[in-house]
Design a protein around this motif. Sequence first.
Motif: not given
Lengths: 261, 415
Positions: B97, B70, B115-116, B73-77, B13-15, B93-94
């Motif tokens: 939420x 992340x 939401x889940x 879980x798929x919140x980040x691609x 993953x690169x930002x 994760x928290x």
Amino acid sequence: MLSAIWRFRYFIMASVYGELKGRYARSRLGLLWSILNPLAQAAIYAIILSEVLGAKLGTSEIKGAYPIYLISGMAAWGLFSEILNRCLSVFVEYAGTLKKISFPRICLPIIVWGGALVNHLMLLGSMFVVFLFFGHYPTWSWLAIIPGIVLISMFAFGLGMMLGIFNVFSRDVGQIVAVVLQLWFWLTPVVYSVATAPAHVRWLLDFNPMTALVGIYQNALLYGLWPSLPALVFPACLGIAFFALSFVLFRRASAELVDVL
Amino acid sequence: MNSPVLVAKGLGKAFRYFRSNLSRFANWMGASIPPDKEFWAVRGIDFDLRAGEALALIGQNGAGKSTLLKLITGTLRATEGSVAVNGRISAILELGIGFNAEFTGRQNIYQAGGLMGFSQEELAALIPGIEEFSELGNFLDEPLRVYSSGMHARLAFSLATAIRPDILIVDEVLSVGDSYFQHKSFDRIRKFKEQGSAILFVSHSLGDVRTLCDRVLLLDKGKILKDGPADEVADYYNAMIAEKENAELIVEQSRDDSGWLHTRSGTFDVIADSVELLDAGSMEPVAVARVGQSLMLRLVARVNREIPQLILGYMLKDRTGHVIWGTNTWHTKQILTGVSDGQLIEFLTTFTCTLGPGSYSFSPALTSTDTHLVDNYEWQDNAVVFEVVNSDRSFFIGSAWIDASFEMRRISYDL
């Protein structure tokens, strides 16, 4: 995307309810405030503009024509600005949820849209009661409000979602929109009418898509007129274009959205 | 062997940072403007996770643990590589939420459960179980804003684990709630594991990692530094923390026949020539100690370089790696100063074996202060391993022997 929305329909419905409840939680009048606020605002404008500044709506035989004109216009404008403002900030507001839970992100703008719609319907209901006090009775042409709601929400949703996505990356967008909206309000015939506007700004009013959209409400509710279709072609096309474009943009930006939140 | 429920292949993953947001927006429209700066939070991550396996993710802050979770879980691609998931993931994760403070606990179950991705009917069926596990009682119908943070956590955890997922992801959230609920949550996670869930666990508590996990991934600077059995990687990590401060540090690891892992690390400016466990009376080496026996640890340290001060510390661990006891000569105010090159120093430590039956180990550390983070001369994990048997005391269980006695008398009499 549609199937995801369908699967999360209960979450969306519960969240719309939460939006409305959260905003007026622990105030005694609760949801009533969302009706009282715009009505009070319309009353203030009505008193100041007609009594103090002597604004008139040309020659109208209808009793209480100016307040009715004002309330109709403000309801339409209110729907537009509410959807726009909420879509603008929704991704930033839900940053925590977006970062921690995997769910269809498209739910968020739909939730705020739903919240604004419910609010608007309640306002419409109370407006009709106020109109009865003026002795102004409903006609079939009031149904023109339904396409009005559709067009205004599509336009506001499309524009709001695009600006909302840009706002995630550059928060200046939100500040600029706040100023532009103020100006936009006064460039839309809500407190004045097209007829009373000076001739040299007419072109600006014609160019403003909100003029025709707000006009649907004013014509239907005050004069009992159905909207003129030619005038709606431009705003409707613009609305559909923004709406479609916002989904394209959302798909492209979606991957990077969480990265910068 | 069962098939993996999660496979990560070359995950990265690169930002990306752009000097102007306009370039970023232009990229969505089809342009290909290279970013001005790129930061790879994780890169080249390969691992798999099988059903019933508990894997811990450890590493220092910024090592990429959260980013990796992340991505899973798929919140980040992912920027490159792939994660294949076979089954339902539940990620904590928290806690809390998606909760709304104005809703009651019950309404929040529907809201956050939605939401889940659960349907209303599924949630309605889950509510009795959530009600029972969270032990909230009447509070379930109170708005969330009146909850204590512990109650909040109990509700959130109960909801997140209401259905046994195929993969459970837990990110350092178990430190909330009282210790009763912490135990209860741990038990539930353990039960899930026995029933075949794969667990992915992130924690800074090496103790929790050792008790719960079979396998540990050590992440460092976005890469997998080590992937192996829990004790091996946890001890390596412990040695690695010291490396931050001690530039030239050597880490050696080996495993003995009985399965104990020996990790030796440090600058080796001072080393333990020998460490022995002796009977305090006869001074004979002891491999099997009796409960109540007087024992002595004898350590001879060789000094290879002149150092200002020297501290010896011991840690006594049980078979699972839990620390039973530990102290050092800093705390006992016996600091050796002015130690010069070539000296041999003998340390004698006497104690009574007040341990319960089982296998134990001593880990000595030679340092300059009360922690091994300043100067780690030598740290040896499990240098001395010994068994404790109960040959002459009445039967007891547990890892400590306490000199307890019962006294009984009748305080009411039949007339």
